[in-house]
Design a protein around this motif. Structure first.
Motif, PDB file in Angstrom:
ATOM      1  N   VAL A 121       1.086  -1.004   0.339  1.00 34.55           N
ATOM      2  CA  VAL A 121       0.126   0.029   0.350  1.00 34.55           C
ATOM      3  C   VAL A 121       0.871   1.125  -0.057  1.00 34.55           C
ATOM      4  O   VAL A 121       0.923   1.810  -0.771  1.00 34.55           O
ATOM      5  N   ALA A 122       1.985   0.850   0.453  1.00 33.07           N
ATOM      6  CA  ALA A 122       2.940   2.923   1.220  1.00 33.07           C
ATOM      7  C   ALA A 122       2.832   2.565  -0.246  1.00 33.07           C
ATOM      8  O   ALA A 122       3.662   3.768  -0.981  1.00 33.07           O
ATOM      9  N   SER A 123       3.956   1.703  -1.537  1.00 30.91           N
ATOM     10  CA  SER A 123       4.482   1.320  -2.452  1.00 30.91           C
ATOM     11  C   SER A 123       3.738   2.252  -3.470  1.00 30.91           C
ATOM     12  O   SER A 123       3.560   3.176  -4.786  1.00 30.91           O
ATOM     13  N   ARG A 124       2.154   1.900  -3.329  1.00 32.60           N
ATOM     14  CA  ARG A 124       1.103   2.401  -4.205  1.00 32.60           C
ATOM     15  C   ARG A 124       0.545   3.490  -3.895  1.00 32.60           C
ATOM     16  O   ARG A 124      -0.204   4.507  -4.341  1.00 32.60           O
ATOM     17  N   VAL A 125       1.309   4.713  -2.738  1.00 27.70           N
ATOM     18  CA  VAL A 125       0.978   5.415  -2.596  1.00 27.70           C
ATOM     19  C   VAL A 125       1.728   6.297  -3.073  1.00 27.70           C
ATOM     20  O   VAL A 125       2.088   7.623  -3.734  1.00 27.70           O
ATOM     21  N   VAL A 126       3.518   5.947  -2.774  1.00 31.76           N
ATOM     22  CA  VAL A 126       4.805   6.593  -3.464  1.00 31.76           C
ATOM     23  C   VAL A 126       4.582   6.666  -4.648  1.00 31.76           C
ATOM     24  O   VAL A 126       5.484   7.407  -4.890  1.00 31.76           O
ATOM     25  N   ARG A 127       4.502   5.805  -5.190  1.00 31.61           N
ATOM     26  CA  ARG A 127       4.996   6.226  -6.893  1.00 31.61           C
ATOM     27  C   ARG A 127       3.344   6.701  -7.538  1.00 31.61           C
ATOM     28  O   ARG A 127       4.189   8.428  -8.103  1.00 31.61           O
ATOM     29  N   PRO A 128       2.661   7.151  -7.279  1.00 29.18           N
ATOM     30  CA  PRO A 128       1.415   8.243  -8.384  1.00 29.18           C
ATOM     31  C   PRO A 128       2.142   9.536  -7.918  1.00 29.18           C
ATOM     32  O   PRO A 128       2.335  10.422  -8.039  1.00 29.18           O
ATOM     33  N   PHE A 129       2.249   9.254  -6.349  1.00 29.02           N
ATOM     34  CA  PHE A 129       2.263  10.594  -5.854  1.00 29.02           C
ATOM     35  C   PHE A 129       3.951  11.206  -6.001  1.00 29.02           C
ATOM     36  O   PHE A 129       4.356  11.908  -7.095  1.00 29.02           O
ATOM     37  N   SER A 130       4.906   9.923  -6.923  1.00 27.01           N
ATOM     38  CA  SER A 130       6.311  10.472  -6.943  1.00 27.01           C
ATOM     39  C   SER A 130       6.196  11.110  -8.928  1.00 27.01           C
ATOM     40  O   SER A 130       7.128  12.122  -9.184  1.00 27.01           O
ATOM     41  N   ALA A 131       5.607  10.310  -9.572  1.00 29.03           N
ATOM     42  CA  ALA A 131       4.853  10.806 -10.846  1.00 29.03           C
ATOM     43  C   ALA A 131       4.136  11.866 -10.658  1.00 29.03           C
ATOM     44  O   ALA A 131       4.648  12.758 -11.576  1.00 29.03           O
ATOM     45  N   LEU A 132       2.885  12.467  -9.737  1.00 31.04           N
ATOM     46  CA  LEU A 132       2.588  13.402  -9.616  1.00 31.04           C
ATOM     47  C   LEU A 132       3.322  14.587  -9.711  1.00 31.04           C
ATOM     48  O   LEU A 132       3.979  15.809 -10.454  1.00 31.04           O
ATOM     49  N   LEU A 133       4.133  14.543  -8.948  1.00 33.78           N
ATOM     50  CA  LEU A 133       5.493  15.857  -8.411  1.00 33.78           C
ATOM     51  C   LEU A 133       6.159  15.354  -9.725  1.00 33.78           C
ATOM     52  O   LEU A 133       6.503  17.284  -9.984  1.00 33.78           O
ATOM     53  N   TYR A 134       5.971  14.440 -10.483  1.00 32.45           N
ATOM     54  CA  TYR A 134       7.518  15.080 -11.249  1.00 32.45           C
ATOM     55  C   TYR A 134       6.883  15.772 -12.608  1.00 32.45           C
ATOM     56  O   TYR A 134       7.412  16.643 -12.612  1.00 32.45           O
ATOM     57  N   ARG A 135       5.532  15.286 -13.012  1.00 35.30           N
ATOM     58  CA  ARG A 135       4.709  16.343 -13.679  1.00 35.30           C
ATOM     59  C   ARG A 135       4.468  17.645 -13.627  1.00 35.30           C
ATOM     60  O   ARG A 135       4.837  18.404 -14.239  1.00 35.30           O
ATOM     61  N   LEU A 136       4.535  17.952 -12.880  1.00 31.34           N
ATOM     62  CA  LEU A 136       4.293  19.733 -11.485  1.00 31.34           C
ATOM     63  C   LEU A 136       5.899  20.352 -11.364  1.00 31.34           C
ATOM     64  O   LEU A 136       5.112  21.219 -11.857  1.00 31.34           O
ATOM     65  N   THR A 137       6.583  19.453 -11.352  1.00 30.68           N
ATOM     66  CA  THR A 137       8.167  20.771 -11.731  1.00 30.68           C
ATOM     67  C   THR A 137       9.150  20.374 -12.366  1.00 30.68           C
ATOM     68  O   THR A 137       9.897  20.913 -12.626  1.00 30.68           O
ATOM     69  N   ARG A 138       8.474  19.671 -13.412  1.00 32.72           N
ATOM     70  CA  ARG A 138       9.594  18.899 -14.446  1.00 32.72           C
ATOM     71  C   ARG A 138      10.135  20.267 -15.382  1.00 32.72           C
ATOM     72  O   ARG A 138       8.410  21.212 -15.518  1.00 32.72           O
ATOM     73  N   ASP A 139      10.901  19.974 -15.921  1.00 32.70           N
ATOM     74  CA  ASP A 139      11.764  21.554 -16.819  1.00 32.70           C
ATOM     75  C   ASP A 139      11.284  20.599 -18.445  1.00 32.70           C
ATOM     76  O   ASP A 139      11.106  20.272 -18.539  1.00 32.70           O
TER      77      ASP A 139
END
Length: 267
Positions: A67-85
């Motif tokens: 469950v922790a992994s399934r929270v971390v992965r989409p959170f990391s992906a969302l953060l990536y999309r919001l902050t990518r250059d």
């Protein structure tokens, strides 16, 4: 890097920092504090791979870590999309936010605050989780009972039997967690793929810039360089540091050597 290499590198760095660092800040170290710091550092060196669905960190604690992994992965992906250059490529799921220095420091601060506030439950819980991860990472070297059973026994032993125990680690144990996670990221940085260690700093129009060693020095994870050279060197370094920096171990080792020499001489 393989789990065994992450765990060994975390243990070696943890031993060095706890053992030699205590002299630099003039704070007496106990066997309990050094071993607790090193064990937590070793286990935390597997934590960043919680963003990978088949990693040791994800599979170690059944549904809870999944469950922790399934929270971390989409959170990391969302953060990536919001902050990518403009030049960032990829998805940000694996080797994303969990492989950054900022995330490691944040987790470390939270553990420090929690252990300072609630003491033993946080300290022992952190030690148990990290020991379970480290032992699972060392399965190739540590056969026998399930690692959760071993981790529970070692946690109890460190708290009750090892001189100094774990009590003195409250308030700063998070430093071992942060250090272990940074060791993991640096270990991955010397393999074929880099890690976004310095996120969110912009580097060459990339905020998720993959920091890595010179390409000529990189090696394939699980390849012959890691299994034949890196793994054995880390094992020797960890054992040597344990003898040198854990209070009481060197005198015991020397006494055992003298005892064996006397037995051989008398025989």
């Amino acid at each position: 890097m393989l789990g065994i290499s992450h765990a060994l590198s975390g243990a070696a760095v943890g031993l060095a920092v706890a053992g030699f660092g205590s002299h630099l800040i003039a704070v007496p170290a106990t066997a309990g504090s050094v071993l607790t710091f090193a064990a937590v550092c070793a286990g935390a060196a597997l934590l960043p791979d919680l963003d990978h669905p088949s990693s040791t960190a994800t599979r170690r604690f059944s549904w809870a870590s999944v469950v922790a992994s399934r929270v971390v992965r989409p959170f990391s992906a969302l953060l990536y999309r919001l902050t990518r250059d403009s030049r960032d490529t990829g998805r940000g799921t694996h080797r994303g936010i969990t492989h950054t220095a900022l995330f490691a420091v944040l987790i470390g601060v939270l553990i420090n605050l929690g252990s300072a506030r609630w003491g033993a439950p946080v300290v022992l819980g952190t030690l148990f989780v990290c020991l379970a991860l480290a032992i699972k990472g060392l399965d190739a070297l540590v056969p026998g009972p399930p690692s959760l059973v071993i981790a529970a026994g070692l946690t109890y032993a460190a708290d009750q039997w090892v001189p100094g125990g774990t009590a003195g680690t409250a308030g700063w144990l998070g430093a071992a967690v942060a250090l272990g996670m940074l060791v993991h990221a640096l270990g991955d940085a010397v393999t074929e793929s880099g890690v976004p260690l310095l996120w969110p700093l912009p580097i060459r129009r990339r905020r998720w810039y993959p920091i890595g060693s010179p390409r000529a020095l990189r090696f394939r994870a699980g390849g012959p360089v890691e299994t034949v050279v890196v793994g054995p060197l880390l094992t020797v370094a960890t054992l040597a540091l344990a003898v040198l920096v854990v209070p009481g171990v060197l005198p015991f080792a020397l006494a055992m050597r003298d005892h064996v020499e006397r037995l051989l001489t008398s025989g």
